[in-house]
Enzyme design. Sequence first.
Site, PDB file in Angstrom:
ATOM      1  N   CYS A   2      44.416  28.270  67.342  1.00 52.79           N
ATOM      2  CA  CYS A   2      42.962  28.223  67.047  1.00 52.79           C
ATOM      3  C   CYS A   2      42.912  26.695  66.484  1.00 52.79           C
ATOM      4  CB  CYS A   2      42.138  28.947  66.059  1.00 52.79           C
ATOM      5  SG  CYS A   2      42.546  30.703  66.512  1.00 52.79           S
ATOM      6  N   ARG A  27      46.801  22.840  72.052  1.00 55.06           N
ATOM      7  CA  ARG A  27      47.416  23.893  71.090  1.00 55.06           C
ATOM      8  C   ARG A  27      47.312  25.224  71.769  1.00 55.06           C
ATOM      9  NH1 ARG A  27      47.471  22.251  65.669  1.00 55.06           N
ATOM     10  NH2 ARG A  27      47.093  24.394  65.215  1.00 55.06           N
ATOM     11  N   TRP A  74      42.157  31.242  69.673  1.00 55.70           N
ATOM     12  CA  TRP A  74      43.262  32.005  70.308  1.00 55.70           C
ATOM     13  C   TRP A  74      42.975  33.324  69.859  1.00 55.70           C
ATOM     14  CZ3 TRP A  74      47.958  34.427  69.134  1.00 55.70           C
ATOM     15  CH2 TRP A  74      48.658  34.470  70.191  1.00 55.70           C
ATOM     16  N   ASN A 100      40.258  29.802  61.244  1.00 53.96           N
ATOM     17  CA  ASN A 100      41.786  30.120  61.892  1.00 53.96           C
ATOM     18  C   ASN A 100      42.385  30.842  60.699  1.00 53.96           C
ATOM     19  OD1 ASN A 100      40.975  28.239  63.546  1.00 53.96           O
ATOM     20  ND2 ASN A 100      42.599  26.588  62.787  1.00 53.96           N
ATOM     21  N   GLY A 101      43.371  31.801  61.245  1.00 51.04           N
ATOM     22  CA  GLY A 101      44.099  32.826  60.425  1.00 51.04           C
ATOM     23  C   GLY A 101      43.604  33.911  60.405  1.00 51.04           C
ATOM     24  N   GLU A 483      68.011  27.716  75.731  1.00 51.69           N
ATOM     25  CA  GLU A 483      66.841  26.757  75.924  1.00 51.69           C
ATOM     26  C   GLU A 483      66.389  26.573  77.139  1.00 51.69           C
ATOM     27  OE1 GLU A 483      64.875  26.171  73.776  1.00 51.69           O
ATOM     28  OE2 GLU A 483      63.934  24.116  74.387  1.00 51.69           O
ATOM     29  N   LYS A 487      62.643  27.410  78.528  1.00 55.19           N
ATOM     30  CA  LYS A 487      61.604  26.634  79.217  1.00 55.19           C
ATOM     31  C   LYS A 487      61.184  27.176  80.388  1.00 55.19           C
ATOM     32  CE  LYS A 487      60.942  24.550  76.629  1.00 55.19           C
ATOM     33  NZ  LYS A 487      61.320  24.453  75.047  1.00 55.19           N
ATOM     34  N   GLU A 490      58.668  30.043  80.011  1.00 56.68           N
ATOM     35  CA  GLU A 490      57.710  29.566  79.295  1.00 56.68           C
ATOM     36  C   GLU A 490      56.427  29.064  80.297  1.00 56.68           C
ATOM     37  OE1 GLU A 490      59.225  27.019  76.457  1.00 56.68           O
ATOM     38  OE2 GLU A 490      57.776  28.098  75.120  1.00 56.68           O
ATOM     39  N   HIS A 506      80.372  40.998  80.656  1.00 51.20           N
ATOM     40  CA  HIS A 506      79.969  42.362  79.658  1.00 51.20           C
ATOM     41  C   HIS A 506      78.320  42.867  80.062  1.00 51.20           C
ATOM     42  CE1 HIS A 506      83.450  41.663  77.328  1.00 51.20           C
ATOM     43  NE2 HIS A 506      83.167  40.407  77.278  1.00 51.20           N
ATOM     44  N   LYS A 605      50.664  26.222  70.845  1.00 48.65           N
ATOM     45  CA  LYS A 605      51.714  25.153  70.503  1.00 48.65           C
ATOM     46  C   LYS A 605      52.189  25.374  68.874  1.00 48.65           C
ATOM     47  CE  LYS A 605      54.075  21.496  70.791  1.00 48.65           C
ATOM     48  NZ  LYS A 605      55.173  21.600  71.435  1.00 48.65           N
TER      49      LYS A 605
END
Length: 610
Positions: A2, A27, A74, A100-101, A483, A487, A490, A506, A605
């Site tokens: 948010c 964000r 969000w 927010n929160g 990583e 990427k 995402e 394995h 973000k």
Amino acid sequence: MCGIVGYIGRQKAINVLIDGLERLEYRGYDSAGITVIENNQLFTRKKAGKVSDLKKILDGIELKSNIGIAHTRWATHGEPNDKNAHPHSDNSGNIVIVHNGIIENYKAIKKTLTDKGYFFRSDTDSEILAVFIGYIYNKVKDLEEAVRLALSEVDGTFGLVVLSSYEPDKMIAARRGSPMVCGVGENEYILASDTSAIIKHTRNVIYLSDNEMITLSYNGIQTKTIDNQITDNQIHHIDFEISQIEKGGFEHFMLKEIFEQAQTVQDAFRGRLQVNEGTVRLGGLRSVAEVLKNAKRIIFTACGTSWHSALVGEYIIENLCNISVEVEYASEFRYRNPVIYPDDVVIAISQSGETADTLAALREAKKKSATVLGVVNVVGSSIARDTDAGVYIHAGPEIGVASTKAFTSQLTVLILIAIYIGRMRGISLPDGLKLTQALSELPKKIEEVLKTADDIKAIAKEYCNARNFLYLGRGYNFPVALEGALKLKEISYIHAEGYPAAEMKHGPIALIDENMPVVFIATKDEIYDKVISNIEEVKARKGKVIAIATEGDEQIKQYANHVIYIPETIPMLTPILSVIPLQLLAYYIAVELGCNVDQPRNLAKSVTVE
Ligand code: F6R
């Protein structure tokens, strides 16, 4: 996550608010809304979807107001729709908030209010706070006091701004756990959850502390704690440029940020690297130099990409400093009652400096008396402020949701920290010289890697329809495999797994057939031959191999379907180069598939909730 903007001043509030919301779009969000005070009345519009959808419903409406609040949401409690979008109002409709929160005791507050006859229109915890403030206002008839008393009863986190037609010349904001910054301009103030929404207007800002509130009027501001103690706040200067939060001719922020890496890696070591002395200067760690010199254990805590940096940091610090290192997901660390000794050093790594789990993990470590350090990008962020000492990575604003330049800058700073500690604990001058020299040569080498972009684009075209990818690497490049896979998933929504190459047999080897692209990071180091054996195992099962290899390695061509070369450097620095082709591969595949690269679905973000 948010985003919040608030404005009081001489400009038309609506213009500042919409511009601010657009600056916060990166964000991640799913609805947006505004309230301004027009002729002493609240005027609110909110809409599920993008800021552009909100703009459409405001089109043609003349709003002259100089005071207002705005929000991008969000969703946490309640699905993303018009009703759940912010601002939320109290039952009278005369008080609105953006929040927010998470209000953790919202059920108890809701029950108390429902029993008293209050009603709720949305499914959000935020509306409960708005109604609660309205309920208290009816008793105390003072907006600031109503906000303060309500917040004293709230468990959870908030970045909050309140506006009311009862006191139309005032705006009240507060924070606990969610960032809130106040830009101090000439005859105007801009509140925001992120400085990106402020810097167009002013570079002078006040960072609110946890449990602090601010009352803004046309004549000035005043800050106090939620316990009613007046506070004195310093004005800080933000030193990034507006161009840093614009695309600068690139199609996406992510591509711009990938291409910035020669510069950002240089910025991470600028003024710190002492090439002639084979050491580094880290002013931010001076106060804890002795603690670091004598440390028996370092624990890294982080999430996502920053956690991958920590894994590389583990290998580097154990190698150079001979200190035992552990790497912990912050979300696990905070809840599992970890064993922490007072002489432990806990290092929180975070691009945003606001990740809720990382913040909570470092607070847990502090409670247990460890020395807590930060490796953070955003100056003045909560993690930077809550740590005992630390090192900024100076990557500049990272707008693309998928982290790229922050990763390579984190790695750069981690190696600086390793050299700093290592030189106090016995790395020889020749070794120090070798490391610092190699580090200083990286920006040029990054430029070389970036020249492979067109080749990578061609590979992306060939493999963009694959359903799964495997990423394999060993040693320093094992976290790079993780990583690379992160990427890809995402931003392209293709399933991808990262593994240490030797782990393949394995389990993951069962997945390999002619449809499975396997990306190997196979740079020249002491385990190169072992990685080649792993590649042969994939080839024997008809897997398609894309190899990231060291320049001059001709041998690898006989095993790999595609080879991307990166310049040679010392092995512990290779991740800073080898990750770049993987960032580009993910980017070009996502573009090929028509995905929203900068704002991938469901992602935020800065993850400021648990
Ligand atoms: C991945 C990504 C996330 C973040 C994670 C931690 O591209 O961006 O995985 O790395 O949410 O964020 P910070 O570093 O801000 O604590």
